[in-house]
Design an enzyme around this catalytic site. Structure first.
Site, PDB file in Angstrom:
ATOM      1  CE  LYS A   1     -19.921 -32.665   5.910  1.00  0.00           C
ATOM      2  NZ  LYS A   1     -19.172 -32.965   4.671  1.00  0.00           N
ATOM      3  CG  ASN A   2     -17.011 -29.652   4.677  1.00  0.00           C
ATOM      4  OD1 ASN A   2     -17.321 -30.834   4.792  1.00  0.00           O
ATOM      5  ND2 ASN A   2     -17.670 -28.808   3.892  1.00  0.00           N
TER       6      ASN A   2
ATOM      7  NE  ARG B   1     -16.846 -35.591  -5.764  1.00  0.00           N
ATOM      8  CZ  ARG B   1     -15.792 -34.848  -5.908  1.00  0.00           C
ATOM      9  NH1 ARG B   1     -15.272 -34.246  -4.870  1.00  0.00           N
ATOM     10  NH2 ARG B   1     -15.235 -34.705  -7.086  1.00  0.00           N
TER      11      ARG B   1
ATOM     12  CB  CYS C   1     -22.095 -36.957  -6.210  1.00  0.00           C
ATOM     13  SG  CYS C   1     -21.870 -35.212  -6.097  1.00  0.00           S
TER      14      CYS C   1
ATOM     15  NE  ARG D   1     -18.935 -32.230  -5.120  1.00  0.00           N
ATOM     16  CZ  ARG D   1     -19.262 -32.269  -3.841  1.00  0.00           C
ATOM     17  NH1 ARG D   1     -20.329 -32.894  -3.446  1.00  0.00           N
ATOM     18  NH2 ARG D   1     -18.508 -31.699  -2.941  1.00  0.00           N
ATOM     19  N   PRO D   2     -15.759 -33.460 -10.819  1.00  0.00           N
ATOM     20  CG  PRO D   2     -14.793 -32.203 -12.515  1.00  0.00           C
ATOM     21  CD  PRO D   2     -16.003 -32.277 -11.635  1.00  0.00           C
TER      22      PRO D   2
ATOM     23  CG  ASP E   1     -10.403 -31.715 -13.683  1.00  0.00           C
ATOM     24  OD1 ASP E   1     -11.351 -31.696 -12.876  1.00  0.00           O
ATOM     25  OD2 ASP E   1     -10.027 -30.699 -14.298  1.00  0.00           O
ATOM     26  CD  GLN E   2      -8.017 -28.109 -12.099  1.00  0.00           C
ATOM     27  OE1 GLN E   2      -7.046 -27.412 -11.828  1.00  0.00           O
ATOM     28  NE2 GLN E   2      -8.334 -28.430 -13.334  1.00  0.00           N
TER      29      GLN E   2
ATOM     30  CG  ASP F   1     -21.478 -26.489   1.443  1.00  0.00           C
ATOM     31  OD1 ASP F   1     -21.831 -26.934   0.335  1.00  0.00           O
ATOM     32  OD2 ASP F   1     -20.479 -26.920   2.059  1.00  0.00           O
TER      33      ASP F   1
ATOM     34  CB  ILE G   1     -19.948 -23.458  -6.380  1.00  0.00           C
ATOM     35  CG1 ILE G   1     -19.712 -22.071  -5.778  1.00  0.00           C
ATOM     36  CG2 ILE G   1     -18.789 -24.405  -6.054  1.00  0.00           C
ATOM     37  CD1 ILE G   1     -18.440 -21.382  -6.195  1.00  0.00           C
TER      38      ILE G   1
ATOM     39  NE  ARG H   1     -22.490 -37.463   3.318  1.00  0.00           N
ATOM     40  CZ  ARG H   1     -22.272 -36.696   2.269  1.00  0.00           C
ATOM     41  NH1 ARG H   1     -23.165 -36.577   1.335  1.00  0.00           N
ATOM     42  NH2 ARG H   1     -21.144 -36.042   2.152  1.00  0.00           N
TER      43      ARG H   1
HETATM   44  C1  UD1 Z   1     -15.946 -28.844  -0.660  1.00  0.00           C
HETATM   45  C2  UD1 Z   1     -16.866 -29.076   0.499  1.00  0.00           C
HETATM   46  C3  UD1 Z   1     -18.313 -28.894   0.060  1.00  0.00           C
HETATM   47  C4  UD1 Z   1     -18.497 -27.517  -0.603  1.00  0.00           C
HETATM   48  C5  UD1 Z   1     -17.454 -27.285  -1.697  1.00  0.00           C
HETATM   49  C6  UD1 Z   1     -17.493 -25.876  -2.268  1.00  0.00           C
HETATM   50  C7  UD1 Z   1     -15.659 -30.704   1.827  1.00  0.00           C
HETATM   51  C8  UD1 Z   1     -15.556 -32.102   2.333  1.00  0.00           C
HETATM   52  N1  UD1 Z   1     -16.666 -30.431   0.975  1.00  0.00           N
HETATM   53  O1  UD1 Z   1     -16.238 -29.821  -1.649  1.00  0.00           O
HETATM   54  O2  UD1 Z   1     -19.155 -29.003   1.209  1.00  0.00           O
HETATM   55  O3  UD1 Z   1     -19.777 -27.464  -1.183  1.00  0.00           O
HETATM   56  O4  UD1 Z   1     -16.136 -27.523  -1.177  1.00  0.00           O
HETATM   57  O5  UD1 Z   1     -17.298 -24.939  -1.255  1.00  0.00           O
HETATM   58  O6  UD1 Z   1     -14.888 -29.846   2.216  1.00  0.00           O
HETATM   59  N2  UD1 Z   1     -13.856 -29.058  -9.577  1.00  0.00           N
HETATM   60  C9  UD1 Z   1     -13.281 -29.415 -10.770  1.00  0.00           C
HETATM   61  N3  UD1 Z   1     -12.178 -30.241 -10.755  1.00  0.00           N
HETATM   62  C10 UD1 Z   1     -11.649 -30.727  -9.598  1.00  0.00           C
HETATM   63  C11 UD1 Z   1     -12.227 -30.341  -8.379  1.00  0.00           C
HETATM   64  C12 UD1 Z   1     -13.340 -29.505  -8.387  1.00  0.00           C
HETATM   65  O7  UD1 Z   1     -13.732 -28.998 -11.846  1.00  0.00           O
HETATM   66  O8  UD1 Z   1     -10.657 -31.474  -9.652  1.00  0.00           O
HETATM   67  C13 UD1 Z   1     -15.023 -28.150  -9.570  1.00  0.00           C
HETATM   68  C14 UD1 Z   1     -16.270 -28.799  -8.952  1.00  0.00           C
HETATM   69  O9  UD1 Z   1     -16.971 -29.591  -9.899  1.00  0.00           O
HETATM   70  C15 UD1 Z   1     -17.045 -27.592  -8.502  1.00  0.00           C
HETATM   71  C16 UD1 Z   1     -15.946 -26.607  -8.076  1.00  0.00           C
HETATM   72  O10 UD1 Z   1     -14.752 -27.065  -8.704  1.00  0.00           O
HETATM   73  O11 UD1 Z   1     -17.762 -27.039  -9.563  1.00  0.00           O
HETATM   74  C17 UD1 Z   1     -15.717 -26.535  -6.580  1.00  0.00           C
HETATM   75  O12 UD1 Z   1     -15.518 -27.837  -6.055  1.00  0.00           O
HETATM   76  P1  UD1 Z   1     -14.589 -28.110  -4.794  1.00  0.00           P
HETATM   77  O13 UD1 Z   1     -14.241 -26.818  -4.150  1.00  0.00           O
HETATM   78  O14 UD1 Z   1     -13.485 -29.015  -5.178  1.00  0.00           O
HETATM   79  O15 UD1 Z   1     -15.563 -28.913  -3.832  1.00  0.00           O
HETATM   80  P2  UD1 Z   1     -15.206 -30.089  -2.849  1.00  0.00           P
HETATM   81  O16 UD1 Z   1     -13.821 -29.956  -2.345  1.00  0.00           O
HETATM   82  O17 UD1 Z   1     -15.621 -31.378  -3.468  1.00  0.00           O
END
Ligand code: UD1
Length: 419
Positions: free
Chosen positions: A22-23, A93, A117, A122-123, A125-126, A305, A327, A397
């Site tokens: 899925k991812n 998301r 969520c 889960r921001p 910002d990056q 996960d 994480i 999902r």
């Molecule tokens: C993806 C996966 C999810 C998995 C996660 C971590 C998909 C659709 N989902 O989620 O199943 O659990 O990777 O392996 O592929 N963060 C920030 N700022 C940002 C983005 C992220 O601070 O702009 C933080 C998040 O809050 C979290 C960490 O970075 O603490 C990792 O998140 P991220 O790798 O972005 O997860 P997703 O891509 O949402």
């Protein structure tokens, strides 16, 4: 709403096949928006997040067709919309992944902010900081990210945290930017590497795939392709955990062991036997489950996960395990439910102390997020008596007909509809 009723205590035996990831599918579907033509993906899982992504692409003007068991065709010749509405982003998301492709294709994107969520803030910002560095003008307006650009310009950008979605957004935005982009501290998850490889097949020029530094030389346009999605390492890991917790002897086909080494190491430390073969793996357990300590990390570390599923397994181990979630904040929603089934788990901040109990007891429990629900199914498999899981839509999902697949191994799981 569907519920799942599990009669615990059945030994699992036989063969099971892992569906496509899925991812990996979701970013590939978003990337198809950048190619003005018809892309085809095979080995696409029949899960609700993919259905939501189909709705989103259709909403943007693409024509999406599901063909046969596992194929999806996306004709992105005409893209008429640039908005990902709140209803879809709230449901999934990962809808924010259309941000980069829409900017590359149309120079304009309006995407709802995902908001909080179940597994923490889960921001994004990056994603936004990175796009800003590429020259995108971003405004936050009425809960939406409103982004515009003429043409993005290559830049050197270092992520503050390792983010899968953020790296995918930047990859997709940068492939059609003018000049070269260097991404540092990029996520190395196999799904990110898969996206980069597919983008290259579409005509992009990305170097450093699978490493923390990605170099992207911008190109003018991308071409549509046909591609088979990689197997789902988390679904595979969940099946391994099912074989381990229920005891038995299970052959898992299309199991991507090369992406599961950290999980396999921990399971082997628990006393689970894992026999690797060409097209998969055989998982057996005869003796007791031994305790083990786990910390979640970005890939190739132990995946967040799989944390909930390992916790279910360790809740019936002979001794005490410590699980540290590094994480996501607040990713222990399954603990309260496992406790309802008799598990002995204490939470201290981001650490769970799991003291194994001789057996779990069936109980009514509630699924709270995707992987939490999987852990409840695993607990139900080994519990004495009947477990009833409410809010099964979380499970749907990301898992394709999980009850049918596990019943094929001898589990006793029924899905029932209740208003
Ligand atoms: C993806 C996966 C999810 C998995 C996660 C971590 C998909 C659709 N989902 O989620 O199943 O659990 O990777 O392996 O592929 N963060 C920030 N700022 C940002 C983005 C992220 O601070 O702009 C933080 C998040 O809050 C979290 C960490 O970075 O603490 C990792 O998140 P991220 O790798 O972005 O997860 P997703 O891509 O949402």
């Amino acid at each position: 709403m569907y519920k799942m009723i599990i009669q615990g205590g059945q030994r699992l035996e036989g063969e099971i096949e892992v569906s496509g990831a899925k991812n990996a599918t979701l970013p590939l579907m978003a990337a198809s928006l950048m190619a003005g033509g018809c892309s085809t993906f095979t080995n696409v899982p029949r899960v609700n997040d993919v259905a939501t992504a189909c709705k989103l692409l259709t909403h943007l003007g693409a024509s999406v067709e599901r063909v046969g068991k596992d194929e999806i065709r996306i004709d992105a010749s005409r893209i008429t919309g640039h908005e990902a509405p709140y209803e879809l982003v709230r449901t999934m998301r990962a809808s924010v992944l259309v941000l980069g492709p829409l900017l590359a294709r149309l120079g304009r994107a309006r995407v709802s902010l995902p908001g909080g969520c179940a597994i923490g803030a889960r921001p994004v910002d990056q994603h936004l900081k990175g796009l800003g560095a590429l020259g995108v003008h971003i405004e936050l307006d009425g809960g939406y990210i409103d982004a515009r650009v003429d043409r993005m310009r290559g830049v050197r950008f270092c992520f503050d945290v390792s983010t899968v979605g953020g790296t995918e957004t930047m990859l997709m935005a940068a492939v059609c930017a003018e000049g070269t982009t260097v991404l540092q501290n990029a996520a190395c998850e196999p799904e990110v590497a898969e996206l980069a490889r597919v983008l290259n097949r579409m005509g992009a020029r990305i170097e450093g795939i699978g490493t923390e530094t990605l170099v992207i030389h911008g190109v003018r346009r991308l071409e549509p392709i046909r591609h088979e999605v990689i197997p789902d390492r988390i679904v595979a890991g969940t099946f391994m955990a099912a074989a381990a917790i229920a005891g038995g002897d299970v052959q898992i086909r299309k199991c991507p062991m090369d992406m599961l080494e950290a999980v396999a190491d921990k399971m082997e430390a628990c006393g689970i036997r894992i026999i690797r073969a060409d097209d998969g793996v055989r998982v057996t357990r005869e003796g007791p489950i031994r305790p083990v300590d786990i910390e979640t990390f970005p890939y190739p570390g132990f995946p967040t996960d799989m944390q909930a599923q390992m916790m279910a397994l360790l809740s019936v181990a002979e001794g005490t395990s410590v699980i540290r979630e590094k994480i996501f904040e607040n990713r222990f929603m399954h603990v309260l439910e496992l406790q309802r089934m008799g598990a002995d788990i204490r939470i201290r901040g981001n650490t769970a102390i799991v003291t194994g109990v001789p057996y779990l007891k069936g109980a009514p429990v509630m699924a709270t997020d995707l992987r939490a629900s999987a852990s409840l199914v695993l607990a139900g498999l080994v519990a004495r008596g009947t477990t009833v899981i409410d809010r099964v839509y979380h499970l749907d999902r990301g898992y394709e007909r999980i009850e049918e697949k596990l019943n094929g191994l001898g589990a006793n799981i029924q899905r029932v509809w209740e208003d």
